[in-house]
Design a protein around this motif. Sequence first.
Motif, PDB file in Angstrom:
ATOM      1  N   MET A   1      -0.741 -21.612 -36.794  1.00  0.00           N
ATOM      2  CA  MET A   1      -0.290 -22.372 -37.953  1.00  0.00           C
ATOM      3  C   MET A   1      -1.480 -23.052 -38.618  1.00  0.00           C
ATOM      4  N   ARG A   2      -1.306 -23.315 -39.908  1.00  0.00           N
ATOM      5  CA  ARG A   2      -2.378 -23.958 -40.651  1.00  0.00           C
ATOM      6  C   ARG A   2      -2.012 -25.423 -40.893  1.00  0.00           C
ATOM      7  N   VAL A   3      -2.953 -26.313 -40.634  1.00  0.00           N
ATOM      8  CA  VAL A   3      -2.693 -27.727 -40.908  1.00  0.00           C
ATOM      9  C   VAL A   3      -3.805 -28.290 -41.790  1.00  0.00           C
ATOM     10  N   MET A   4      -3.443 -29.302 -42.561  1.00  0.00           N
ATOM     11  CA  MET A   4      -4.463 -30.058 -43.276  1.00  0.00           C
ATOM     12  C   MET A   4      -4.598 -31.396 -42.571  1.00  0.00           C
ATOM     13  N   VAL A   5      -5.847 -31.765 -42.313  1.00  0.00           N
ATOM     14  CA  VAL A   5      -6.112 -33.038 -41.650  1.00  0.00           C
ATOM     15  C   VAL A   5      -6.776 -33.946 -42.677  1.00  0.00           C
ATOM     16  N   PHE A   6      -6.101 -35.046 -42.979  1.00  0.00           N
ATOM     17  CA  PHE A   6      -6.654 -35.983 -43.954  1.00  0.00           C
ATOM     18  C   PHE A   6      -7.445 -37.069 -43.243  1.00  0.00           C
ATOM     19  N   VAL A   7      -8.626 -37.360 -43.741  1.00  0.00           N
ATOM     20  CA  VAL A   7      -9.356 -38.546 -43.298  1.00  0.00           C
ATOM     21  C   VAL A   7      -8.956 -39.632 -44.280  1.00  0.00           C
ATOM     22  N   LYS A   8      -8.242 -40.658 -43.780  1.00  0.00           N
ATOM     23  CA  LYS A   8      -7.775 -41.702 -44.683  1.00  0.00           C
ATOM     24  C   LYS A   8      -8.946 -42.622 -45.060  1.00  0.00           C
ATOM     25  N   ALA A   9      -8.862 -43.110 -46.270  1.00  0.00           N
ATOM     26  CA  ALA A   9      -9.938 -43.973 -46.767  1.00  0.00           C
ATOM     27  C   ALA A   9      -9.890 -45.347 -46.099  1.00  0.00           C
ATOM     28  N   THR A  10     -11.020 -46.008 -46.108  1.00  0.00           N
ATOM     29  CA  THR A  10     -11.084 -47.405 -45.669  1.00  0.00           C
ATOM     30  C   THR A  10     -11.863 -48.174 -46.731  1.00  0.00           C
ATOM     31  N   ASP A  89      -0.434 -24.795 -32.454  1.00  0.00           N
ATOM     32  CA  ASP A  89       0.708 -25.684 -32.682  1.00  0.00           C
ATOM     33  C   ASP A  89       0.196 -27.101 -32.948  1.00  0.00           C
ATOM     34  N   MET A  90       1.148 -28.026 -33.179  1.00  0.00           N
ATOM     35  CA  MET A  90       0.761 -29.404 -33.502  1.00  0.00           C
ATOM     36  C   MET A  90       0.069 -30.068 -32.310  1.00  0.00           C
ATOM     37  N   ASP A  91       0.468 -29.700 -31.088  1.00  0.00           N
ATOM     38  CA  ASP A  91      -0.189 -30.286 -29.908  1.00  0.00           C
ATOM     39  C   ASP A  91      -1.690 -29.998 -29.939  1.00  0.00           C
ATOM     40  N   GLU A  92      -2.021 -28.757 -30.298  1.00  0.00           N
ATOM     41  CA  GLU A  92      -3.439 -28.397 -30.333  1.00  0.00           C
ATOM     42  C   GLU A  92      -4.149 -29.163 -31.452  1.00  0.00           C
ATOM     43  N   ALA A  93      -3.475 -29.306 -32.586  1.00  0.00           N
ATOM     44  CA  ALA A  93      -4.077 -30.049 -33.697  1.00  0.00           C
ATOM     45  C   ALA A  93      -4.361 -31.494 -33.269  1.00  0.00           C
ATOM     46  N   VAL A  94      -3.392 -32.090 -32.558  1.00  0.00           N
ATOM     47  CA  VAL A  94      -3.565 -33.475 -32.098  1.00  0.00           C
ATOM     48  C   VAL A  94      -4.731 -33.561 -31.110  1.00  0.00           C
ATOM     49  N   ALA A  95      -4.803 -32.578 -30.192  1.00  0.00           N
ATOM     50  CA  ALA A  95      -5.882 -32.587 -29.197  1.00  0.00           C
ATOM     51  C   ALA A  95      -7.244 -32.518 -29.884  1.00  0.00           C
ATOM     52  N   TRP A  96      -7.340 -31.681 -30.925  1.00  0.00           N
ATOM     53  CA  TRP A  96      -8.613 -31.601 -31.658  1.00  0.00           C
ATOM     54  C   TRP A  96      -8.899 -32.907 -32.404  1.00  0.00           C
ATOM     55  N   ALA A  97      -7.876 -33.431 -33.066  1.00  0.00           N
ATOM     56  CA  ALA A  97      -8.082 -34.654 -33.861  1.00  0.00           C
ATOM     57  C   ALA A  97      -8.544 -35.803 -32.975  1.00  0.00           C
ATOM     58  N   LYS A  98      -8.010 -35.841 -31.732  1.00  0.00           N
ATOM     59  CA  LYS A  98      -8.393 -36.927 -30.820  1.00  0.00           C
ATOM     60  C   LYS A  98      -9.867 -36.868 -30.456  1.00  0.00           C
ATOM     61  N   ARG A  99     -10.452 -35.655 -30.449  1.00  0.00           N
ATOM     62  CA  ARG A  99     -11.872 -35.623 -30.088  1.00  0.00           C
ATOM     63  C   ARG A  99     -12.806 -35.746 -31.286  1.00  0.00           C
ATOM     64  N   GLU A 111      -4.655 -38.023 -40.544  1.00  0.00           N
ATOM     65  CA  GLU A 111      -3.256 -37.635 -40.675  1.00  0.00           C
ATOM     66  C   GLU A 111      -3.186 -36.113 -40.691  1.00  0.00           C
ATOM     67  N   ILE A 112      -2.307 -35.562 -39.851  1.00  0.00           N
ATOM     68  CA  ILE A 112      -2.202 -34.098 -39.745  1.00  0.00           C
ATOM     69  C   ILE A 112      -0.913 -33.637 -40.389  1.00  0.00           C
ATOM     70  N   ARG A 113      -1.019 -32.709 -41.318  1.00  0.00           N
ATOM     71  CA  ARG A 113       0.181 -32.213 -42.001  1.00  0.00           C
ATOM     72  C   ARG A 113       0.183 -30.693 -41.993  1.00  0.00           C
ATOM     73  N   PRO A 114       1.242 -30.095 -41.416  1.00  0.00           N
ATOM     74  CA  PRO A 114       1.310 -28.626 -41.406  1.00  0.00           C
ATOM     75  C   PRO A 114       1.617 -28.049 -42.784  1.00  0.00           C
ATOM     76  N   PHE A 115       1.061 -26.874 -43.052  1.00  0.00           N
ATOM     77  CA  PHE A 115       1.371 -26.149 -44.288  1.00  0.00           C
ATOM     78  C   PHE A 115       2.742 -25.486 -44.140  1.00  0.00           C
ATOM     79  N   TYR A 116       3.400 -25.241 -45.242  1.00  0.00           N
ATOM     80  CA  TYR A 116       4.551 -24.343 -45.213  1.00  0.00           C
ATOM     81  C   TYR A 116       4.035 -22.940 -44.920  1.00  0.00           C
ATOM     82  N   GLU A 117       4.778 -22.189 -44.117  1.00  0.00           N
ATOM     83  CA  GLU A 117       4.375 -20.822 -43.822  1.00  0.00           C
ATOM     84  C   GLU A 117       5.503 -19.886 -44.252  1.00  0.00           C
ATOM     85  N   MET A 118       5.164 -18.612 -44.293  1.00  0.00           N
ATOM     86  CA  MET A 118       6.166 -17.605 -44.662  1.00  0.00           C
ATOM     87  C   MET A 118       7.463 -17.772 -43.876  1.00  0.00           C
TER      88      MET A 118
END
Lengths: 143, 440
Positions: A1-10, A89-99, A111-118
């Motif tokens: 799956m494809r996700v977009m990960v946003f780095v939120k501003a500060t 999956d989202m678990d993998e996205a979270v694991a990557w984001a944590k590191r 913030e992790i947001r999945p793309f719509y897929e076919m």
Amino acid sequence: MRVMVFVKATEDSEKGLPPTEEMTAMFEAMGKFNEELVNAGVMVDGDGLKPSSAGKRIAFDGPNRAVIDGPFAETRELVAGYWIWEVKDMDEAVAWAKRCPNPMPGPSELEIRPFYEMEDFGEAVTPEIAERDQRLRDQLAGE
Amino acid sequence: MLASPGAFAEKAGMAEAAASETNRAIEAVFRIERARLIASLARMTRDVDRAEELAQEALLVALAEWPRSGVPVNPGAWLTAAAKRRAVDGFRRAAMRERKHAEIARDLDGESDMSVEAIEAAIDDELGDELLGLIFAACHPVIAPEARAALTLRLVGGLTVEEIARAFLSNDAAIAARITRAKKAIARAGVGFEVPRGTELAARRASVLEVIYLIFNEGYAATAGESLTRPPLCAEAQRLGRILAGLMPAEPEVLGLLALMEIQASRLAARAGPGGRFVPLPEQDRARWDQLLIRRGLDALAKAEALGGADGPYVLQAALAACHARARRAEDTDWAKIAGLYDRLRTIMPSPVVELNRAVAHSMAFGPEAGLRLVDEIADAALLRNYAPLPAARGDFLFRAGRLDEARSAFENAAALAGNEGERAFLLDRAAACGGGSGR
């Protein structure tokens, strides 16, 4: 799956980029993390964005369009950068984001947001709907 | 429902949910690390099976410890250290039985790379190299090609046997047997887990690229089953291609294969029409092409060409795919460039199909007569004698040249050779469109 990960501003990211030592260290750590993403086949795209003072908003209201110049007030809702990752999956996205190294000097958020897929349209777009869609398009094209 | 037991059950359920969430998080970390972990262990034990077992044991240790201690800062190094310690314990036990193992155990004791810190320090250079070594071993030419694909998906992609079986429309037992045979072949041939050097590298690399492209094509042009494409298999091949490009960034053919897959995958959504019908390239809705993948593909292609690889078979095929990707509308396609690329491709990758595609490209670039000339040169090739696309292409050239009677008979020939009803109906329609009649 494809996700977009946003780095939120500060508040810091909204101020622009003062070249501090801390920043240099962060960039180095981030470079290493990006390399890891590439070597794992996860990284599809990514980049940083200038502060919202360089941005503009277009506000829609019925037929009206208003252009609003940045900077924008609600800092926590703004985006300072993004990645596009291909993960299982989202678990993998979270694991990557944590590191990911903390992208900001102070507290910050990804913030992790999945793309719509076919498949998300799998049941909704039946062959009949797709066909009707095509017929409409053909009609618009002048038969 | 009674209030108190209900509340109790709910609380217990919540604790359970929290525990399973922790486990899922640990398993996600493990999945990220698994390939590199196995690579490292395979090099140490010279035994893929044992490496997989040790990795699995390391996961169990993590599942027991991490919920208490938290996920370590460098989970990959932690898992590697835990697995290596278990490997050494195993060697020690075996040392009771065999002297040879005793020496290994002594060597390992002497090595200082058992600590998390040491492994962490080595992570940049060594682990990348180890993963590459594992990929090369899984794609070794001593293994049968389909088994190479299954083993690569298992060891490097981390897919389960069930997932691989589903992807290849096979059953679990058959895939498990295939993987076991592949591992035995590696052990029998004494395949090392190092990255091959010198002249061996080129041949072995070709085998790796072939395996990845085979996986991709199995997803892109599903050879069996109901659905036209199996995108998850394409995604897995792209991921492998990206990993390889990350590990071998200066190899033009690696980048060429990646570019080819990214560009072809950009059309996955557009290829399937209503009712799962295949939509050929000229008729595809180009707005549905994935521009992000196209851009990635064009980037990889540009890098490959800058590295001097413009004439490699994968780079050339990627360049062909790129010509279509760059055309916003079918009529914008640069057919002269495509014809030129096919001229080059046929010299390094001669095949009847390439020749036929070359004829089509020349007909589009330089007119139907040019296509006819080329197609008549190859019409006698044994491989193409019963190949419907050949008379179909010939029919198209003749039709465009205004030679309708000849076109009709070419289309009828093609229809007689067609593999399925849809194709036959399409070709008979084209024959009928030539007017007149064959008198039947």
